[in-house]
Motif scaffolding. Sequence first.
Motif, mmCIF file in Angstrom:
data_model
loop_
_atom_site.group_PDB
_atom_site.id
_atom_site.type_symbol
_atom_site.label_atom_id
_atom_site.label_comp_id
_atom_site.label_asym_id
_atom_site.label_seq_id
_atom_site.Cartn_x
_atom_site.Cartn_y
_atom_site.Cartn_z
ATOM 1 N N UNK A 123 21.436 -53.305 -92.988
ATOM 2 C CA UNK A 123 22.311 -52.757 -91.787
ATOM 3 C C UNK A 123 21.705 -51.164 -91.766
ATOM 4 N N UNK A 124 21.202 -51.076 -90.567
ATOM 5 C CA UNK A 124 20.649 -49.693 -90.462
ATOM 6 C C UNK A 124 20.993 -48.954 -88.986
ATOM 7 N N UNK A 125 20.516 -47.936 -88.704
ATOM 8 C CA UNK A 125 20.727 -47.131 -87.787
ATOM 9 C C UNK A 125 19.744 -46.979 -86.829
ATOM 10 N N UNK A 126 19.539 -47.634 -85.760
ATOM 11 C CA UNK A 126 18.504 -47.447 -84.655
ATOM 12 C C UNK A 126 18.562 -46.207 -83.977
ATOM 13 N N UNK A 127 17.738 -45.335 -83.763
ATOM 14 C CA UNK A 127 17.598 -44.102 -83.032
ATOM 15 C C UNK A 127 16.476 -44.003 -82.293
ATOM 16 N N UNK A 128 16.990 -44.139 -80.845
ATOM 17 C CA UNK A 128 15.643 -43.657 -79.938
ATOM 18 C C UNK A 128 15.579 -42.404 -79.611
ATOM 19 N N UNK A 129 14.249 -42.063 -79.625
ATOM 20 C CA UNK A 129 14.037 -40.342 -79.968
ATOM 21 C C UNK A 129 12.740 -40.360 -78.804
ATOM 22 N N UNK A 208 19.386 -40.036 -93.735
ATOM 23 C CA UNK A 208 18.180 -40.534 -92.948
ATOM 24 C C UNK A 208 17.901 -41.652 -93.744
ATOM 25 N N UNK A 209 18.252 -42.217 -94.782
ATOM 26 C CA UNK A 209 17.923 -43.259 -95.662
ATOM 27 C C UNK A 209 17.855 -44.615 -94.837
ATOM 28 N N UNK A 210 18.578 -44.752 -93.843
ATOM 29 C CA UNK A 210 19.110 -45.871 -93.237
ATOM 30 C C UNK A 210 18.489 -45.892 -91.784
ATOM 31 N N UNK A 211 17.724 -45.123 -91.288
ATOM 32 C CA UNK A 211 17.332 -44.728 -90.010
ATOM 33 C C UNK A 211 15.912 -45.610 -89.629
#
Length: 420
Positions: A123-129, A208-211
Amino acid sequence: MLFQLFRTIRLGFQTIQLHRLRSLLTILGIVFGVASVIVMLAVGEGARAEAMSMINELGTKNVIVTSVKSNSVGRDGNSGGAIRYGLTDRDLRRIAALLPRGATFCQTREHRRTIHHLSHQVEGRVIGVTPAFAELTHLRLAHGRFINSLDETGGHAVAVLSAGVAAQLFPLSSAIGETIRIGNDKYFYVVGVLDSKMDVSNDSGERYDENVFIPYASDRMRFGDNTVIDPGGLQLPEKVEISQLTVSLPSTDQVQPVAQLMRSILMQAGREKEVSFLIPLDLQARAEQTQRVFHLVLAAIASISLLVGGIGIMNIMLATVTERTREIGIRRALGARRSDIIFQFLIETLVLTGMGGVLGVLLGFGGARLVESIGGVATIIHLWSPLLAVAISFAVGLLFGLYPARRAARMDPIEALRHE
C-alpha cells in the motif's frame, strides 16, 4: 618577572600536591560545571545543525502551499458528488503569471493506491510530479534517473520508486527496467530508485519510504480527477487537482512578498481555509530564536554550577589563608609586598581552577560522546566551546580568589608572626 611568575606557579603546584584530595574535591564543582557547559553546548549545536539541515532541505527560498480538507468543503456536481477542495489549475495559472523573473515552481498530486509486482504488493502513495520536483526538494537517486521533461510532455508511463517500496516489491532483484502495476490496470516502467537516506523526508518527518513518483501529466491522464477511491463506498471520493505547490524564488528577499501575494490570490478565490503555507525561511528564523533561548537557559544552568564551584574555591582558599598565616607573616617580614601576597594566592587559585577547567573539558568531551552513542543524539563540539569553558573557569578563579588573596595581603605582619 617571568622567573617570578614561573616560581609562583611552581609553588602553587607544590601547595596543591601537599593536599591532593582536598584540592581534587575543591575543583570538582569547576570540573562538573565546565563539563556540563561543553555537553549542553554540544547537544544544542547538534540539535541546531539537524534542524537547520531539515530547513535547508526544504529550501529557504521556497514557499510551499499544501491542500488541506476543511469542514466547509463542498461537493462537485460534475464529478459524481466528489468532495472538492484545495489548489486548482486555475489558481496555479494565476500564481504563475505573477511570479517574478527567475522563479520556478512544481506542482504535485498524490493519492493512495496498491502497487503490485508479481506476487508482491504494498500500500503506497502515488505522487504525480513535474521534472523540477527533484531539484526543489533535493531528492537523491540510488539507481537510474528521475522523471524528465520528455516523460511529462509525452505522458509516459514511467515511475521512480522510493527505496522502501523497491525493497518490498523487488526483494531479490533490481527494480530498474521492471514493470509495476498501480491499482487494477495501470502499468508503469521503473526508471529510478531513490537513495535509502531519503526514506525520511525533509518536510516535518513525512516518510518517503512508501512513495511512487510518476509524471504529473500521466497521473491526471491515467487516474482521472478523484484522488480517493473507496470501492466499498465507505468514503466519498475526493477531487484535488493539486495536492502541493512549491515555488522557488531567486532570493530570500522575495519570499515574504510572494507568499503574501499567493495568500491574496487564494483568499480572492475563497480557498484560504483549504490550503496551508509552509515557509522554511520563517522556520529558520524561529529555529534561530529558539536556539538563542536554549543557549540562555544553558548559560543559566552552567552559571549556577560554576557559581557553586567558585564558592567552594573561595571557601578552601580562605581556609588556606588561615592555615598559612605564619608563612604570610614571615614573607612580609622578609620584605614581600602586599601585591606579592595577592599575586601568590591568585596564582594558586588560578592553578586550581585551570586544572578544573582542563579536567572539565576532558570530561565534557567524553560526556558528549557518551550522549551521542547511548542516546542517539547528534552532538557537535566547536573549537570555541572548550576554549570558552576554560576561560570561564579562569575567570571564576580570578573572581572568587581575589577576596582571600586580599585578606591574606592585609594581615598585620606582627600579628601573623604571633599566630600559632
